[in-house]
Design a protein around this motif. Structure first.
Motif, mmCIF file in Angstrom:
data_model
loop_
_atom_site.group_PDB
_atom_site.id
_atom_site.type_symbol
_atom_site.label_atom_id
_atom_site.label_comp_id
_atom_site.label_asym_id
_atom_site.label_seq_id
_atom_site.Cartn_x
_atom_site.Cartn_y
_atom_site.Cartn_z
ATOM 1 N N GLN A 258 32.369 40.171 44.567
ATOM 2 C CA GLN A 258 32.288 38.764 44.963
ATOM 3 C C GLN A 258 30.852 38.505 45.433
ATOM 4 O O GLN A 258 30.384 39.139 46.387
ATOM 5 C CB GLN A 258 33.300 38.467 46.073
ATOM 6 C CG GLN A 258 33.442 37.011 46.430
ATOM 7 C CD GLN A 258 33.993 36.168 45.290
ATOM 8 O OE1 GLN A 258 34.596 36.663 44.359
ATOM 9 N NE2 GLN A 258 33.758 34.880 45.360
ATOM 10 N N TRP B 97 36.755 44.642 43.896
ATOM 11 C CA TRP B 97 36.643 43.838 45.114
ATOM 12 C C TRP B 97 37.012 44.653 46.347
ATOM 13 O O TRP B 97 37.815 45.584 46.271
ATOM 14 C CB TRP B 97 37.558 42.620 45.024
ATOM 15 C CG TRP B 97 37.218 41.736 43.875
ATOM 16 C CD1 TRP B 97 36.097 40.953 43.751
ATOM 17 C CD2 TRP B 97 37.958 41.568 42.673
ATOM 18 N NE1 TRP B 97 36.109 40.298 42.544
ATOM 19 C CE2 TRP B 97 37.243 40.655 41.857
ATOM 20 C CE3 TRP B 97 39.145 42.091 42.191
ATOM 21 C CZ2 TRP B 97 37.684 40.254 40.621
ATOM 22 C CZ3 TRP B 97 39.592 41.689 40.941
ATOM 23 C CH2 TRP B 97 38.861 40.787 40.177
ATOM 24 N N CYS C 48 38.724 38.713 48.359
ATOM 25 C CA CYS C 48 37.716 38.440 47.342
ATOM 26 C C CYS C 48 38.282 38.449 45.925
ATOM 27 O O CYS C 48 37.881 37.648 45.094
ATOM 28 C CB CYS C 48 36.554 39.418 47.472
ATOM 29 S SG CYS C 48 35.589 39.127 48.975
ATOM 30 N N ARG D 218 40.013 35.163 45.445
ATOM 31 C CA ARG D 218 39.023 34.078 45.318
ATOM 32 C C ARG D 218 38.373 34.096 43.938
ATOM 33 O O ARG D 218 38.168 33.058 43.326
ATOM 34 C CB ARG D 218 37.943 34.220 46.404
ATOM 35 C CG ARG D 218 38.437 33.839 47.769
ATOM 36 C CD ARG D 218 37.410 34.021 48.883
ATOM 37 N NE ARG D 218 36.055 33.744 48.513
ATOM 38 C CZ ARG D 218 35.007 34.440 48.930
ATOM 39 N NH1 ARG D 218 35.169 35.462 49.722
ATOM 40 N NH2 ARG D 218 33.803 34.117 48.574
ATOM 41 N N ALA D 219 38.045 35.297 43.445
ATOM 42 C CA ALA D 219 37.408 35.417 42.138
ATOM 43 C C ALA D 219 38.345 34.950 41.034
ATOM 44 O O ALA D 219 37.924 34.255 40.100
ATOM 45 C CB ALA D 219 36.976 36.862 41.889
#
Length: 194
Positions: A150, A168, A174, A177-178
């Protein structure tokens, strides 16, 4: 119980090593760094949450600075090792921290529990963390240390996945989120093609 949960969520312990967990107390190093040990008492709470103290120690300002200095030295040491270069200053700080003798385990005959006795519990805790960093950059896991993919995170972690393909620091943070970001990009791309 609520206090323990609050402490656990205040800090991250998913790097795979206590030394990297200390380095992770600076979040989002690559974008807008946040020092989660900056608030009053946070360094002591981290030491307890990391399992290095049974109660939250009250640290002096100079002791907090010492812990923060070790944190930065570990970050520099590990990132340097990942690129084949051990920075002299970081090595010196970590070596100095690792010199303090570890505590002596003492068995209580009435309870059967073990306590660790030390003349200087903070120096012992710092020594444990420093020794962990030395072991990490010289041991078999050295090649498994990664940086979170990230872009704004860049947390260091030990990839213990069987495939060695972990990307991650945490799938829940992360990684999620990615994936959300990739999905939104895909949706935006699909909207432009219609």
């Amino acid at each position: 119980m609520a206090i323990a949960r609050a402490m656990a969520s205040e800090f991250r312990f998913n790097s795979g090593r206590v030394s990297l967990d200390l380095a992770a107390t600076i979040r989002r190093r690559a974008s807008k760094p946040v020092d989660v040990m900056a608030p009053a008492g946070a360094s002591g709470r981290w030491l307890k949450a990391a399992g290095l103290f049974s109660d939250v120690p009250a640290l002096s300002r100079s002791e907090e600075v010492r812990l923060a200095e070790l944190r930065e030295a570990i970050w520099q040491l590990v990132t340097g090792a990942m690129h084949g270069k051990l920075p002299d200053r970081a090595v010196s700080i970590v070596n100095r921290a690792a010199k303090y003798p570890l505590g002596m385990p003492q068995l209580d005959s009435s309870t059967g529990t073990v306590s660790v006795v030390s003349d200087d519990p903070l120096a012992t805790a710092i020594s444990i963390i420093a020794r962990d960093a030395i072991d990490l950059v010289t041991g078999p896991l050295k090649m498994r240390v990664k940086t979170c993919d990230q872009p704004d995170c860049r947390m260091l972690f030990v990839d213990t996945s069987p495939s060695g393909q972990r990307r991650w620091c945490s799938m829940q943070r992360c990684g999620s989120r990615a994936k959300v970001h990739a999905f939104k990009r895909k949706q935006a791309g699909a909207a432009h093609t219609h």
